[in-house]
Design a protein around this motif. Structure first.
Motif, PDB file in Angstrom:
ATOM      1  N   PHE A 336      -4.920  88.057  21.801  1.00 40.76           N
ATOM      2  CA  PHE A 336      -4.043  87.259  21.007  1.00 40.76           C
ATOM      3  C   PHE A 336      -4.183  86.682  19.844  1.00 40.76           C
ATOM      4  CE2 PHE A 336      -2.627  87.451  25.587  1.00 40.76           C
ATOM      5  CZ  PHE A 336      -1.344  87.539  25.270  1.00 40.76           C
ATOM      6  N   ASP A 337      -5.580  85.932  19.514  1.00 41.54           N
ATOM      7  CA  ASP A 337      -5.934  85.413  18.356  1.00 41.54           C
ATOM      8  C   ASP A 337      -5.995  86.444  17.375  1.00 41.54           C
ATOM      9  OD1 ASP A 337      -5.946  83.069  19.831  1.00 41.54           O
ATOM     10  OD2 ASP A 337      -7.963  82.924  20.060  1.00 41.54           O
ATOM     11  N   ALA A 338      -6.688  87.524  17.532  1.00 44.22           N
ATOM     12  CA  ALA A 338      -6.979  88.475  16.569  1.00 44.22           C
ATOM     13  C   ALA A 338      -5.582  89.257  15.987  1.00 44.22           C
ATOM     14  CB  ALA A 338      -7.727  89.647  17.411  1.00 44.22           C
ATOM     15  N   LEU A 339      -4.623  89.316  16.929  1.00 47.80           N
ATOM     16  CA  LEU A 339      -3.194  90.047  16.697  1.00 47.80           C
ATOM     17  C   LEU A 339      -2.556  88.817  15.742  1.00 47.80           C
ATOM     18  CD1 LEU A 339      -2.290  91.661  20.020  1.00 47.80           C
ATOM     19  CD2 LEU A 339      -2.712  92.791  17.866  1.00 47.80           C
ATOM     20  N   GLU A 381       2.546  81.235  19.918  1.00 43.62           N
ATOM     21  CA  GLU A 381       1.376  80.014  19.817  1.00 43.62           C
ATOM     22  C   GLU A 381       0.148  80.439  18.771  1.00 43.62           C
ATOM     23  OE1 GLU A 381       0.816  78.354  23.564  1.00 43.62           O
ATOM     24  OE2 GLU A 381       2.639  77.302  23.518  1.00 43.62           O
ATOM     25  N   ALA A 382      -0.074  81.454  19.235  1.00 43.99           N
ATOM     26  CA  ALA A 382      -1.427  81.832  18.712  1.00 43.99           C
ATOM     27  C   ALA A 382      -1.257  82.108  17.033  1.00 43.99           C
ATOM     28  CB  ALA A 382      -2.008  83.200  19.190  1.00 43.99           C
ATOM     29  N   VAL A 383      -0.134  82.655  16.728  1.00 43.38           N
ATOM     30  CA  VAL A 383       0.332  82.549  15.458  1.00 43.38           C
ATOM     31  C   VAL A 383       0.252  81.479  14.652  1.00 43.38           C
ATOM     32  CG1 VAL A 383       1.987  83.312  13.766  1.00 43.38           C
ATOM     33  CG2 VAL A 383       1.483  84.961  15.697  1.00 43.38           C
ATOM     34  N   ARG A 384       0.925  80.442  15.408  1.00 45.06           N
ATOM     35  CA  ARG A 384       1.044  79.140  14.724  1.00 45.06           C
ATOM     36  C   ARG A 384      -0.315  78.345  14.688  1.00 45.06           C
ATOM     37  NH1 ARG A 384       5.135  74.455  17.088  1.00 45.06           N
ATOM     38  NH2 ARG A 384       4.345  73.724  15.227  1.00 45.06           N
TER      39      ARG A 384
END
Length: 620
Positions: A336-339, A381-384
């Protein structure tokens, strides 16, 4: 074999295979009716590897027992399809006949490279992946009995595979009398690349320093090209530009040493496999002709970097598409974090992002769950957390097990949008089985359901992802997006298969899907010929394909990727070919735009997805 007369089996071999004939001949010799051959003459008459391989793709001795076939072991495989290769040290001088052969032992072989052996066994034609897959067959000896005559012998000199050796034409066409198969055609190794490789099947071959055109994959293999000037991309790949430009210099490389003993090197596209790579030439279902390296060169990195697109200007609407490869809450947070980081850093936080392969909230667990709220919540949330905008999202849950993909995953498309830059027009009523329509409203086109699905009852979408349509507003202008994930290429025959040209059976469904979307776009343009429509997603087909042509039929859409130079048109790398699968197509009212295929995954051994995202910026 049709079209190619079988070679007669040498008399000495018949004598060995038939005890009755042998007894009769012995009696005749005793009566002076036959003259006994010298030991050398008998050896010359014995079946040799080139007799087994023959001058076509199928052995003239298939199904027959052969005895005491001589050769020197050139490679041993102790995993997967266990066995060894051996090669005749007395070639017949015919360039069409291979002097190498694979011996399938089923268990780990006890021979070593350099052993001189005599092998008795049954000649078989093994089709990797099964006959229905369309692969060529691998000629081999099965149920073998092996006698080691001596050890420590020098290996036969390796045949060099380089740009001069491989012909520029890829393959002959299969004859209509053979159902399009090239199996019965006499090999012409100086005329066609596939014939050249087939003429070396099982032989000891080598390549020199070569450019990597397919990154190391999870199965410990990579692709190189032996033709550095063949349709290169600026980043080191080889671009697939048409159905008749298959790129003849591509070759898959594996290694014979078990990974526990010798880890396979990690390589990205554009790196160099340096020095000498040598071993038998194999054929498998996952790439066709493959150098099974007994000796593997070293990878020298060229430092390929992930691309970053520029941020959109204040008056530009940035729209992107990204296949995130079966994303679900069961994936590690690192994915999720990498994407998310890629969305913020590499895609510059587009205003609207169409995602493909969003799975339901428990991924492949098949328990009837269809909601993807948790998947989308974690992603946004990962994008934020990565410094991006607070994206909102819209999607429609599918009917359980109705949209294909990984069993239990219920993949679908979703729209993410930045509410600080663009607004979504919600028109309720859309669900998995209800089609959105088009009406005329305030002098323009409008959707009856937003988000809504495009013609989900059309048979074209059976067991496939239904298109998701949405109506957006940017700076007072309406923009219509249709997010897609067309049927995969699964079931198509391989480029290196025995039918030439290969059968592309999966096209039938994609052509029907393209026609369905094209009809929907025509409805929008009928309501407003100036409607700004973007059709985007994983189209699973090339920019020159019939699918893309059907999408644009009647001039209603044009592929934005065609605005790029030919050498930069790709979003995916398959078997060493850099090719287009992900697309954004625009209606005529989208007159001026900037398009970018952002290369962050497909060329790298370390991937967050196997697709590269696409970004289009324009001023509505």
């Amino acid at each position: 074999m049709a079209g190619s007369p079988a070679r007669p089996v040498p008399r000495a071999a018949l004598l060995r295979r038939s005890p009755a004939v042998a007894a009769l001949c012995a009696a005749a010799l005793g009566a002076g009716l036959l003259v006994a051959a010298s030991p050398q003459a008998a050896a010359d008459a014995a079946v040799r590897i080139h007799d087994i391989q023959g001058t076509t793709r199928l052995s003239p001795l298939a199904g027959q027992q052969v005895e005491a076939v001589p050769g020197v072991v050139t490679g041993v495989r102790t995993y997967g399809s266990r066995g060894f290769w051996f090669q005749d040290t007395r070639p017949d001088g015919d360039p069409a006949t291979s002097e190498g052969l694979f011996v399938f032992t089923n268990s780990s072989p006890t021979v070593r490279a350099g052993d001189a052996v005599e092998v008795t066994g049954t000649v078989t034609e093994y089709v990797p992946g099964g006959a229905a897959g369309g692969n060529q067959s691998l000629t081999q000896l099965s149920r073998p009995s092996v006698t080691v005559v001596s050890s420590g012998n020098p290996l036969p000199p390796a045949q060099v595979i380089d740009a001069r050796a491989v012909p520029p034409r890829y393959t002959p066409e299969g004859g209509p009398d053979a159902g399009g198969s090239i199996n019965s055609l006499t090999l012409r190794p100086r005329s066609y690349a596939l014939d050249f490789y087939e003429s070396l099947e099982g032989m000891n071959v080598r390549i020199g320093t070569s450019r990597v055109v397919g990154a190391t994959d999870p199965y410990a293999e990579l692709w190189v090209t032996v033709k550095p000037g063949e349709r290169p991309s600026p980043r080191g790949g080889t671009v697939y530009g048409s159905y008749t430009a298959q790129n003849t210099g591509r070759l898959q490389v594996q290694q014979l040493a078990p990974l526990a003993d010798s880890p396979f090197p990690r390589a990205d596209v554009g790196d160099r496999l340096t020095g000498r790579t040598e071993g038998p030439l194999d054929y498998n279902q996952y790439g066709g002709y493959t150098l099974a390296a007994r000796e593997l060169g070293e990878v020298r990195s060229r430092g390929l970097e992930r691309e970053k697109t520029r941020p959109q200007a204040k008056g530009e609407l940035a729209v992107a598409t990204y296949n995130v490869e079966n994303l679900d809450p069961g994936d590690p947070q690192e994915k999720f974090d990498a994407l998310a980081k890629a969305v913020v850093t590499n895609l510059a936080s587009p205003d609207v992002l169409a995602l493909e392969e969003i799975q339901d909230d428990n991924g492949p667990t098949d328990d009837g769950t269809v909601s993807a709220e948790e998947t989308l919540r974690r992603f946004t949330e990962a994008v934020r957390a990565a410094g991006g905008p607070a994206y909102d999202w819209r999607s429609i849950d599918p009917v359980d097990k109705a949209d294909g993909g990984e069993p239990g995953g219920n993949i679908r498309q979703a729209f993410l949008f930045n509410p600080g830059r663009v607004s979504f027009t919600d028109r309720p009523g859309g669900d998995a089985t209800t089609a959105t329509g088009v009406v005329r409203e305030r002098g323009g086109a409008a959707l009856t359901h937003s988000p809504g699905r495009v013609d989900p009852a059309d048979p074209a979408w059976r067991n496939s992802r239904k298109p998701l349509a949405g109506e957006f507003t940017f700076r007072g202008e309406r923009v219509f997006l249709v997010a897609n994930h067309f049927a995969s290429k699964g079931g198509d025959e391989p480029l290196a298969g025995h039918h030439q040209p290969p059968t592309r059976s999966s096209e039938t469904q994609r052509h029907a899907q393209a026609a369905s979307v094209n009809t929907f776009v025509k409805k929008l343009l009928s309501a407003d010929r100036e409607a700004k429509v973007l059709v985007l997603g994983d189209i699973n087909d090339f920019e020159f394909s019939g699918t893309t042509e059907a999408l644009g039929s009647g001039g209603v859409l044009r592929p934005a990727v065609l605005s790029l130079p030919r050498a930069e048109r790709y979003s995916y790398v398959f078997q060493g070919n850099s090719q287009v699968l992900d697309q954004i197509l625009v209606s005529p009212a989208v007159r001026h735009f900037r398009y970018d295929s952002v290369h962050i995954n497909a060329e790298f051994a370390d991937q967050n997805s196997d697709h590269d995202p696409q970004v289009l910026r324009f001023r509505p």
